[in-house]
Motif scaffolding. Structure first.
Motif, PDB file in Angstrom:
ATOM      1  N   PRO A  59      32.068 122.522 -71.682  1.00 44.30           N
ATOM      2  CA  PRO A  59      33.059 123.029 -70.715  1.00 44.30           C
ATOM      3  C   PRO A  59      32.491 122.929 -69.306  1.00 44.30           C
ATOM      4  N   GLN A  60      33.362 122.708 -68.352  1.00 42.87           N
ATOM      5  CA  GLN A  60      32.921 122.593 -66.965  1.00 42.87           C
ATOM      6  C   GLN A  60      32.497 123.962 -66.447  1.00 42.87           C
ATOM      7  N   PHE A  61      31.333 123.991 -65.782  1.00 43.57           N
ATOM      8  CA  PHE A  61      30.837 125.232 -65.200  1.00 43.57           C
ATOM      9  C   PHE A  61      31.685 125.600 -63.993  1.00 43.57           C
ATOM     10  N   VAL A  62      32.104 126.868 -63.936  1.00 45.56           N
ATOM     11  CA  VAL A  62      32.881 127.363 -62.807  1.00 45.56           C
ATOM     12  C   VAL A  62      32.236 128.665 -62.333  1.00 45.56           C
ATOM     13  N   PRO A  63      31.764 128.711 -61.073  1.00 43.67           N
ATOM     14  CA  PRO A  63      31.163 129.952 -60.573  1.00 43.67           C
ATOM     15  C   PRO A  63      32.171 131.098 -60.604  1.00 43.67           C
ATOM     16  N   VAL A  64      31.685 132.308 -60.754  1.00 42.73           N
ATOM     17  CA  VAL A  64      32.584 133.460 -60.836  1.00 42.73           C
ATOM     18  C   VAL A  64      33.366 133.663 -59.543  1.00 42.73           C
ATOM     19  N   TRP A  65      32.863 133.149 -58.420  1.00 44.49           N
ATOM     20  CA  TRP A  65      33.570 133.318 -57.154  1.00 44.49           C
ATOM     21  C   TRP A  65      34.316 132.047 -56.749  1.00 44.49           C
ATOM     22  N   ALA A  66      34.553 131.139 -57.714  1.00 46.36           N
ATOM     23  CA  ALA A  66      35.297 129.915 -57.410  1.00 46.36           C
ATOM     24  C   ALA A  66      36.669 130.278 -56.842  1.00 46.36           C
ATOM     25  N   THR A  67      37.102 129.514 -55.858  1.00 42.20           N
ATOM     26  CA  THR A  67      38.335 129.806 -55.140  1.00 42.20           C
ATOM     27  C   THR A  67      39.130 128.524 -54.954  1.00 42.20           C
ATOM     28  N   SER A  68      40.424 128.622 -55.105  1.00 41.11           N
ATOM     29  CA  SER A  68      41.268 127.463 -54.822  1.00 41.11           C
ATOM     30  C   SER A  68      41.365 127.274 -53.307  1.00 41.11           C
ATOM     31  N   THR A  69      41.725 126.085 -52.900  1.00 41.41           N
ATOM     32  CA  THR A  69      41.883 125.812 -51.472  1.00 41.41           C
ATOM     33  C   THR A  69      42.950 126.717 -50.875  1.00 41.41           C
ATOM     34  N   GLN A  70      44.046 126.917 -51.588  1.00 42.14           N
ATOM     35  CA  GLN A  70      45.123 127.773 -51.077  1.00 42.14           C
ATOM     36  C   GLN A  70      44.644 129.212 -50.899  1.00 42.14           C
ATOM     37  N   ASP A  71      43.888 129.720 -51.854  1.00 38.15           N
ATOM     38  CA  ASP A  71      43.344 131.078 -51.732  1.00 38.15           C
ATOM     39  C   ASP A  71      42.355 131.164 -50.575  1.00 38.15           C
ATOM     40  N   ALA A  72      41.545 130.111 -50.405  1.00 34.49           N
ATOM     41  CA  ALA A  72      40.584 130.094 -49.299  1.00 34.49           C
ATOM     42  C   ALA A  72      41.299 130.134 -47.962  1.00 34.49           C
ATOM     43  N   LEU A  73      42.375 129.392 -47.838  1.00 35.87           N
ATOM     44  CA  LEU A  73      43.132 129.390 -46.580  1.00 35.87           C
ATOM     45  C   LEU A  73      43.776 130.740 -46.311  1.00 35.87           C
ATOM     46  N   GLU A  74      44.250 131.404 -47.343  1.00 34.19           N
ATOM     47  CA  GLU A  74      44.834 132.741 -47.161  1.00 34.19           C
ATOM     48  C   GLU A  74      43.761 133.744 -46.752  1.00 34.19           C
ATOM     49  N   LEU A  75      42.590 133.660 -47.361  1.00 35.84           N
ATOM     50  CA  LEU A  75      41.477 134.529 -46.965  1.00 35.84           C
ATOM     51  C   LEU A  75      41.064 134.256 -45.520  1.00 35.84           C
ATOM     52  N   MET A  76      41.086 132.993 -45.133  1.00 34.23           N
ATOM     53  CA  MET A  76      40.748 132.631 -43.755  1.00 34.23           C
ATOM     54  C   MET A  76      41.771 133.224 -42.783  1.00 34.23           C
ATOM     55  N   ARG A  77      43.045 133.122 -43.136  1.00 37.32           N
ATOM     56  CA  ARG A  77      44.110 133.667 -42.285  1.00 37.32           C
ATOM     57  C   ARG A  77      43.965 135.182 -42.124  1.00 37.32           C
ATOM     58  N   THR A  78      43.696 135.884 -43.190  1.00 37.53           N
ATOM     59  CA  THR A  78      43.557 137.338 -43.092  1.00 37.53           C
ATOM     60  C   THR A  78      42.285 137.724 -42.340  1.00 37.53           C
ATOM     61  N   SER A  79      41.259 136.878 -42.434  1.00 36.55           N
ATOM     62  CA  SER A  79      40.024 137.141 -41.682  1.00 36.55           C
ATOM     63  C   SER A  79      40.308 137.104 -40.188  1.00 36.55           C
ATOM     64  N   VAL A  80      41.082 136.138 -39.756  1.00 36.61           N
ATOM     65  CA  VAL A  80      41.431 136.011 -38.339  1.00 36.61           C
ATOM     66  C   VAL A  80      42.258 137.215 -37.896  1.00 36.61           C
ATOM     67  N   GLN A  81      43.201 137.632 -38.707  1.00 30.82           N
ATOM     68  CA  GLN A  81      44.084 138.724 -38.316  1.00 30.82           C
ATOM     69  C   GLN A  81      43.348 140.049 -38.170  1.00 30.82           C
ATOM     70  N   GLY A  82      42.287 140.259 -38.935  1.00 32.12           N
ATOM     71  CA  GLY A  82      41.552 141.512 -38.844  1.00 32.12           C
ATOM     72  C   GLY A  82      40.523 141.545 -37.729  1.00 32.12           C
ATOM     73  N   GLU A  83      40.322 140.423 -37.061  1.00 33.46           N
ATOM     74  CA  GLU A  83      39.274 140.348 -36.044  1.00 33.46           C
ATOM     75  C   GLU A  83      39.542 141.251 -34.837  1.00 33.46           C
ATOM     76  N   ARG A  84      40.773 141.435 -34.475  1.00 29.28           N
ATOM     77  CA  ARG A  84      41.081 142.285 -33.314  1.00 29.28           C
ATOM     78  C   ARG A  84      40.618 143.717 -33.562  1.00 29.28           C
ATOM     79  N   ASN A  85      40.856 144.237 -34.754  1.00 28.37           N
ATOM     80  CA  ASN A  85      40.393 145.589 -35.077  1.00 28.37           C
ATOM     81  C   ASN A  85      38.870 145.660 -35.043  1.00 28.37           C
ATOM     82  N   ASP A  86      38.222 144.609 -35.530  1.00 20.43           N
ATOM     83  CA  ASP A  86      36.756 144.585 -35.500  1.00 20.43           C
ATOM     84  C   ASP A  86      36.255 144.620 -34.060  1.00 20.43           C
ATOM     85  N   GLU A  87      36.916 143.870 -33.200  1.00 19.96           N
ATOM     86  CA  GLU A  87      36.513 143.846 -31.790  1.00 19.96           C
ATOM     87  C   GLU A  87      36.672 145.225 -31.156  1.00 19.96           C
TER      88      GLU A  87
END
Length: 159
Positions: free
Chosen positions: A11-39
């Motif tokens: 079977p192909q090895f898949v890391p436990v934190w493997a992420t689809s490209t679509q999920d990665a882009l959504e995580l990236m989008r939410t990271s940007v949106q939370g930056e103002r509060n961090d600032e």
């Protein structure tokens, strides 16, 4: 005679934190949106610092985070053809004490490393992965700096 398990049956090895490209882009989008509060959080923490040297450390971290935000925005735009829009619905957290703020910032940097690692696994090889790797290293450096500030303030050695 020993038989070696043929590679095509494994079977192909898949890391436990493997992420689809679509999920990665959504995580990236939410990271940007939370930056103002961090600032806003970092600005409040800077006002609580006991001296200019510590304020300088936190200011440099805040400025790095602003750069990360711009890189995330640009990567998202190039990968999707869309701008990150919308505002975070997170309520900015008030800093009650300098030590508590340092602890929250330290934990936030460690959480960012975990989140960005997920994004990293969903990005295509090349400049985007390389850029995100640099951001992850920055977040680890920030966590180390916050840890150092915590240790110094808890020990009473405020440079």
């Amino acid at each position: 005679m020993n038989m070696i398990y043929p590679y095509w049956f494994r079977p192909q090895f898949v890391p436990v934190w493997a992420t689809s490209t679509q999920d990665a882009l959504e995580l990236m989008r939410t990271s940007v949106q939370g930056e103002r509060n961090d600032e806003l959080f970092y600005d409040e923490l800077i006002r609580l610092t006991p001296n200019q040297k510590q304020a300088g450390v936190i200011t440099s971290i805040r400025n790095d985070e602003r750069g990360h935000n711009q890189m995330f925005r640009q990567m998202y735009r190039e990968l999707t053809g869309h701008e990150v829009t919308g505002v975070s619905n997170e309520v900015p957290e008030h800093v009650h004490s300098y030590i508590a703020g340092l602890q929250k910032a330290f934990q936030g940097e460690l959480s960012a490393v975990e989140k960005y690692r997920k994004i990293w696994f969903g990005l295509p090889y090349g400049v985007y992965k390389d850029t995100l790797y640099g951001i992850i290293l920055d977040e680890q450096k920030h966590a180390a700096k916050y840890n150092n500030l915590l240790l110094q303030n808890l020990a009473g050695n405020q440079w």
